[in-house]
Design an enzyme around this catalytic site. Structure first.
Site, PDB file in Angstrom:
ATOM      1  N   ASP A  78       0.868  -1.183   0.000  1.00  0.00           N
ATOM      2  CA  ASP A  78       0.000   0.000   0.000  1.00  0.00           C
ATOM      3  C   ASP A  78       0.902   1.230   0.000  1.00  0.00           C
ATOM      4  OD1 ASP A  78       0.864   0.411   2.614  1.00  0.00           O
ATOM      5  OD2 ASP A  78      -1.149   0.404   3.496  1.00  0.00           O
TER       6      ASP A  78
ATOM      7  N   CYS B 202       3.189  -2.929   3.988  1.00  0.00           N
ATOM      8  CA  CYS B 202       2.346  -1.768   4.299  1.00  0.00           C
ATOM      9  C   CYS B 202       3.109  -0.935   5.325  1.00  0.00           C
ATOM     10  CB  CYS B 202       0.950  -2.186   4.772  1.00  0.00           C
ATOM     11  SG  CYS B 202       0.879  -3.029   6.374  1.00  0.00           S
TER      12      CYS B 202
ATOM     13  N   THR C  12       3.081  -0.777   8.646  1.00  0.00           N
ATOM     14  CA  THR C  12       3.601  -1.598   9.751  1.00  0.00           C
ATOM     15  C   THR C  12       3.902  -3.030   9.338  1.00  0.00           C
ATOM     16  OG1 THR C  12       1.362  -2.246  10.328  1.00  0.00           O
ATOM     17  CG2 THR C  12       2.267  -0.313  11.472  1.00  0.00           C
TER      18      THR C  12
ATOM     19  N   HIS D 231      11.049 -23.224   9.753  1.00  0.00           N
ATOM     20  CA  HIS D 231      10.071 -23.866  10.635  1.00  0.00           C
ATOM     21  C   HIS D 231       8.634 -23.800  10.117  1.00  0.00           C
ATOM     22  CE1 HIS D 231      12.713 -23.497  14.522  1.00  0.00           C
ATOM     23  NE2 HIS D 231      13.401 -23.906  13.477  1.00  0.00           N
TER      24      HIS D 231
ATOM     25  N   HIS E   4       8.171 -30.092  12.019  1.00  0.00           N
ATOM     26  CA  HIS E   4       7.741 -28.851  11.374  1.00  0.00           C
ATOM     27  C   HIS E   4       6.700 -29.128  10.284  1.00  0.00           C
ATOM     28  CE1 HIS E   4      10.459 -26.607  13.751  1.00  0.00           C
ATOM     29  NE2 HIS E   4      11.558 -27.128  13.226  1.00  0.00           N
TER      30      HIS E   4
HETATM   31  C1  RB5 Z   1      -1.864   3.101   6.320  1.00  0.00           C
HETATM   32  O1  RB5 Z   1      -1.868   4.370   6.881  1.00  0.00           O
HETATM   33  C2  RB5 Z   1      -1.530   2.051   7.359  1.00  0.00           C
HETATM   34  O2  RB5 Z   1      -2.588   1.905   8.239  1.00  0.00           O
HETATM   35  C3  RB5 Z   1      -1.152   0.757   6.704  1.00  0.00           C
HETATM   36  O3  RB5 Z   1      -0.089   0.951   5.841  1.00  0.00           O
HETATM   37  C4  RB5 Z   1      -0.733  -0.373   7.633  1.00  0.00           C
HETATM   38  O4  RB5 Z   1       0.229   0.069   8.533  1.00  0.00           O
HETATM   39  C5  RB5 Z   1      -1.804  -1.120   8.263  1.00  0.00           C
HETATM   40  O5  RB5 Z   1      -1.613  -2.080   9.010  1.00  0.00           O
END
Ligand code: RB5
Length: 143
Positions: free
Chosen positions: A7, A64, A66, A97, A133
């Site tokens: 994203d 993304c 995070t 694993h 595993h």
């Molecule tokens: C986008 O702002 C953010 O929420 C997305 O990239 C991600 O971190 C979601 O888990």
């Protein structure tokens, strides 16, 4: 073939990953997004999860902000084992694993130098195929 998806929060780090794959001559299919304009991460998680689930792509990389939302979304697909990694030890262990088939990272968490080493570790570590595993991975998809 490696499926790529991100994203807006992962777009910039994905460009670093793409540069690495090209330098290594590794084939990839980029499912977007294509800029830092805001988009919804489940859209790209689903495209990559389906490409890996169908066998069209052997592995996937999702980024993304995070790495959390995009990995949660991908893991809703049966047979998908998306591992959020922020270090090389985890990237190696999840291949050995868990036979993880998608690497997830956080573009706002992990710097480009480390991210490329995580990708390298993930792509170059084989599943151990040890019985315990194999059994545990099988257990993930059992009802
Ligand atoms: C986008 O702002 C953010 O929420 C997305 O990239 C991600 O971190 C979601 O888990």
């Amino acid at each position: 073939m490696i499926a790529l998806g991100c994203d807006h929060g992962g777009y910039e780090l994905m460009q670093e990953v793409i540069a690495y794959l090209e330098k290594k001559g590794l084939e990839y299919q980029n499912f977007g997004c294509d800029s830092t304009a805001a988009v919804d991460y489940p859209v790209y998680a689903k495209k990559v999860a389906r490409a890996v689930q169908s066998g069209q792509c052997e592995k996937g990389i999702l980024i993304c902000g995070t790495g959390i939302g995009i990995s949660i979304a991908a893991n809703r697909f049966r047979g998908i084992r998306a591992a959020l990694c922020g270090d090389c030890f985890s990237a190696e262990a999840t291949r050995l694993h868990n036979d993880a088939n998608i690497l997830a990272m956080g573009g706002r968490v992990t710097g480009p130098g480390l991210a490329v080493k995580i990708v390298d570790t993930f792509l170059n570590t084989e599943f151990s195929k040890e019985e315990r595993h194999v059994n545990r991975v099988r257990g993930i998809d059992e009802d």
